[in-house]
Motif scaffolding. Structure first.
Motif, PDB file in Angstrom:
ATOM      1  N   SER A  82      -7.819  10.090 -40.633  1.00  0.00           N
ATOM      2  CA  SER A  82      -8.237  10.542 -39.321  1.00  0.00           C
ATOM      3  C   SER A  82      -8.707  11.982 -39.428  1.00  0.00           C
ATOM      4  O   SER A  82      -8.122  12.785 -40.152  1.00  0.00           O
ATOM      5  N   ARG A  83      -9.749  12.267 -38.721  1.00  0.00           N
ATOM      6  CA  ARG A  83     -10.254  13.632 -38.703  1.00  0.00           C
ATOM      7  C   ARG A  83     -10.223  14.137 -37.276  1.00  0.00           C
ATOM      8  O   ARG A  83     -10.231  13.347 -36.336  1.00  0.00           O
ATOM      9  N   TYR A  84     -10.159  15.448 -37.139  1.00  0.00           N
ATOM     10  CA  TYR A  84      -9.976  16.019 -35.818  1.00  0.00           C
ATOM     11  C   TYR A  84     -11.092  16.987 -35.520  1.00  0.00           C
ATOM     12  O   TYR A  84     -11.403  17.869 -36.312  1.00  0.00           O
ATOM     13  N   ASP A  85     -11.681  16.796 -34.373  1.00  0.00           N
ATOM     14  CA  ASP A  85     -12.884  17.506 -34.031  1.00  0.00           C
ATOM     15  C   ASP A  85     -12.713  18.163 -32.674  1.00  0.00           C
ATOM     16  O   ASP A  85     -12.465  17.491 -31.682  1.00  0.00           O
ATOM     17  N   LEU A  86     -12.819  19.463 -32.658  1.00  0.00           N
ATOM     18  CA  LEU A  86     -12.670  20.222 -31.428  1.00  0.00           C
ATOM     19  C   LEU A  86     -13.783  19.865 -30.450  1.00  0.00           C
ATOM     20  O   LEU A  86     -14.947  19.790 -30.839  1.00  0.00           O
ATOM     21  N   ARG A  87     -13.439  19.650 -29.221  1.00  0.00           N
ATOM     22  CA  ARG A  87     -14.486  19.463 -28.214  1.00  0.00           C
ATOM     23  C   ARG A  87     -15.169  20.803 -27.970  1.00  0.00           C
ATOM     24  O   ARG A  87     -14.506  21.828 -27.911  1.00  0.00           O
ATOM     25  N   LYS A  88     -16.444  20.760 -27.806  1.00  0.00           N
ATOM     26  CA  LYS A  88     -17.143  22.004 -27.529  1.00  0.00           C
ATOM     27  C   LYS A  88     -16.839  22.472 -26.123  1.00  0.00           C
ATOM     28  O   LYS A  88     -16.456  21.681 -25.263  1.00  0.00           O
ATOM     29  N   GLU A  89     -17.031  23.765 -25.926  1.00  0.00           N
ATOM     30  CA  GLU A  89     -16.838  24.379 -24.609  1.00  0.00           C
ATOM     31  C   GLU A  89     -17.523  23.572 -23.518  1.00  0.00           C
ATOM     32  O   GLU A  89     -18.737  23.385 -23.550  1.00  0.00           O
ATOM     33  N   GLY A  90     -16.753  23.141 -22.585  1.00  0.00           N
ATOM     34  CA  GLY A  90     -17.352  22.502 -21.414  1.00  0.00           C
ATOM     35  C   GLY A  90     -17.898  21.109 -21.618  1.00  0.00           C
ATOM     36  O   GLY A  90     -18.266  20.446 -20.672  1.00  0.00           O
ATOM     37  N   ALA A  91     -17.965  20.665 -22.865  1.00  0.00           N
ATOM     38  CA  ALA A  91     -18.520  19.339 -23.096  1.00  0.00           C
ATOM     39  C   ALA A  91     -17.514  18.296 -22.655  1.00  0.00           C
ATOM     40  O   ALA A  91     -16.349  18.363 -23.017  1.00  0.00           O
ATOM     41  N   GLU A  92     -17.944  17.355 -21.848  1.00  0.00           N
ATOM     42  CA  GLU A  92     -16.997  16.279 -21.616  1.00  0.00           C
ATOM     43  C   GLU A  92     -17.448  14.993 -22.295  1.00  0.00           C
ATOM     44  O   GLU A  92     -16.775  14.013 -22.275  1.00  0.00           O
ATOM     45  N   HIS A  93     -18.589  15.079 -22.925  1.00  0.00           N
ATOM     46  CA  HIS A  93     -18.899  13.887 -23.702  1.00  0.00           C
ATOM     47  C   HIS A  93     -18.619  14.178 -25.166  1.00  0.00           C
ATOM     48  O   HIS A  93     -18.575  15.317 -25.616  1.00  0.00           O
ATOM     49  N   PHE A  94     -18.393  13.144 -25.869  1.00  0.00           N
ATOM     50  CA  PHE A  94     -18.048  13.260 -27.279  1.00  0.00           C
ATOM     51  C   PHE A  94     -19.340  13.284 -28.080  1.00  0.00           C
ATOM     52  O   PHE A  94     -20.186  12.412 -27.934  1.00  0.00           O
ATOM     53  N   HIS A  95     -19.495  14.289 -28.906  1.00  0.00           N
ATOM     54  CA  HIS A  95     -20.772  14.415 -29.605  1.00  0.00           C
ATOM     55  C   HIS A  95     -20.966  13.344 -30.680  1.00  0.00           C
ATOM     56  O   HIS A  95     -20.028  12.694 -31.088  1.00  0.00           O
ATOM     57  N   HIS A  96     -22.181  13.206 -31.082  1.00  0.00           N
ATOM     58  CA  HIS A  96     -22.522  12.165 -32.047  1.00  0.00           C
ATOM     59  C   HIS A  96     -22.506  12.713 -33.471  1.00  0.00           C
ATOM     60  O   HIS A  96     -22.557  13.919 -33.681  1.00  0.00           O
ATOM     61  N   HIS A  97     -22.454  11.810 -34.427  1.00  0.00           N
ATOM     62  CA  HIS A  97     -22.414  12.242 -35.820  1.00  0.00           C
ATOM     63  C   HIS A  97     -23.464  11.556 -36.668  1.00  0.00           C
ATOM     64  O   HIS A  97     -23.771  10.385 -36.463  1.00  0.00           O
ATOM     65  N   LEU A  98     -23.969  12.308 -37.621  1.00  0.00           N
ATOM     66  CA  LEU A  98     -24.876  11.752 -38.617  1.00  0.00           C
ATOM     67  C   LEU A  98     -24.181  11.852 -39.969  1.00  0.00           C
ATOM     68  O   LEU A  98     -23.995  12.942 -40.496  1.00  0.00           O
ATOM     69  N   VAL A  99     -23.800  10.732 -40.506  1.00  0.00           N
ATOM     70  CA  VAL A  99     -23.090  10.735 -41.785  1.00  0.00           C
ATOM     71  C   VAL A  99     -24.044  10.306 -42.890  1.00  0.00           C
ATOM     72  O   VAL A  99     -24.634   9.229 -42.832  1.00  0.00           O
ATOM     73  N   CYS A 100     -24.199  11.162 -43.884  1.00  0.00           N
ATOM     74  CA  CYS A 100     -25.107  10.837 -44.990  1.00  0.00           C
ATOM     75  C   CYS A 100     -24.390   9.952 -46.002  1.00  0.00           C
ATOM     76  O   CYS A 100     -23.310  10.295 -46.492  1.00  0.00           O
ATOM     77  N   ILE A 101     -25.004   8.828 -46.310  1.00  0.00           N
ATOM     78  CA  ILE A 101     -24.360   7.907 -47.242  1.00  0.00           C
ATOM     79  C   ILE A 101     -24.573   8.321 -48.695  1.00  0.00           C
ATOM     80  O   ILE A 101     -23.970   7.777 -49.593  1.00  0.00           O
TER      81      ILE A 101
END
Lengths: 158, 158
Positions: A82-101
């Motif tokens: 599991s990884r933990y990702d801080l929510r950005k200031e004021g963001a209430e949506h969860f940001h997206h990720h681009l994972v390079c294979i």
DNA sequence: CTCCCTGCAAAGACTTTGCATGACG
DNA sequence: CGTCATGCAAAGTCTTTGCAGGGAG
């Protein structure tokens, strides 16, 4: 940065939790490594540099707590951790990720690209969307260039 | 159904893997429970009903193999377990999921809602998308109705 | 005969829990 | 004092691995 800690402190207090030194140290590590997607172990090692007496269990407990408070998001890229990702200031949506294979790098997209899609889901599936997880797997800019470079090197050999 | 097994058999053979009885039993369980999102343990228990001598390790190995062949997708809804989801006939995109935070039900969306989003990611982030994972968390139709029913019951009490 | 596959048990990785101690109001 | 939080170690999950035995070609 201090004001973000203050804010988190208030959030904790509002649920009658305390911002103990260990918790604060953990939050600081998260703030200082906002770009990364740290595992609990990663956080633990970094916190330990500042507060060597902290235990791994406390880090887990703190991350769990922060997760409940929606201060961090717990994510999972498919490796066992599991990884933990801080929510950005004021963001209430969860940001997206681009994972390079190829190289495993993880890039973030802050912009919410799903607004239209969510509308469709709500109207056509009758599902009330509260949150989302979106991850793209593919090849990052850097690895694309390397692939081009490698294939032109191949060309030159001929 | 038989033709789907045949197809998988060919895929295995093309990489010089065999479709052993254990593997076939596992695939059959997956086919028969296509709607569900079974964990390795779930699959194991179901396979055991037909082939009691199978071992859990074999199930894991088979699922891993099928995952490499892109016959199934390994997914993770945030509880600690991996789940395995058969790719639909001919689908090369990974379907989306709607996870209800009330009752835990998981609904699937076959339709690819991300085509436009992927174009944006490719053009604006220079990221070559190969696959995606999209999960919405929210409240399903059924739980929404129950919530309405509950609140009107509340009303009646007054 | 050789190679791949299997079952079992053991090991491993990650995370959670129990408990005594300690901090804080 | 009572409550909440901590560190440590132990216990739990889920998953992978090592190994000897088996089966198909």
């Amino acid at each position: 940065m201090e004001h973000r800690i203050e804010k988190i402190k208030k959030q904790l207090h509002s649920q009658s939790y305390k911002l103990t030194p260990q918790r604060e140290a953990t939050v600081r590590v998260l703030l200082e490594n906002e770009e990364d997607h740290l595992s609990a172990e990663d956080v633990y090692l970094l916190v330990k540099e500042k507060a060597p007496e902290i235990g791994l269990a406390t880090v887990y407990r703190t991350l769990e707590l922060l997760s409940e408070l929606k201060v961090v998001d717990k994510i999972n890229f498919g490796d066992g951790v599991s990884r933990y990702d801080l929510r950005k200031e004021g963001a209430e949506h969860f940001h997206h990720h681009l994972v390079c294979i190829e190289c495993g790098s993880v890039e973030e997209i802050e912009e919410d690209l799903l607004l239209d899609v969510e509308k469709i889901v709500e109207s056509q599936w009758g599902f009330e969307v509260k949150d989302h997880r979106l991850t793209f797997h593919g090849i990052c800019r850097v690895c694309q260039k390397q692939a081009v470079a490698a294939s032109s090197a191949e060309e030159n050999k001929k």
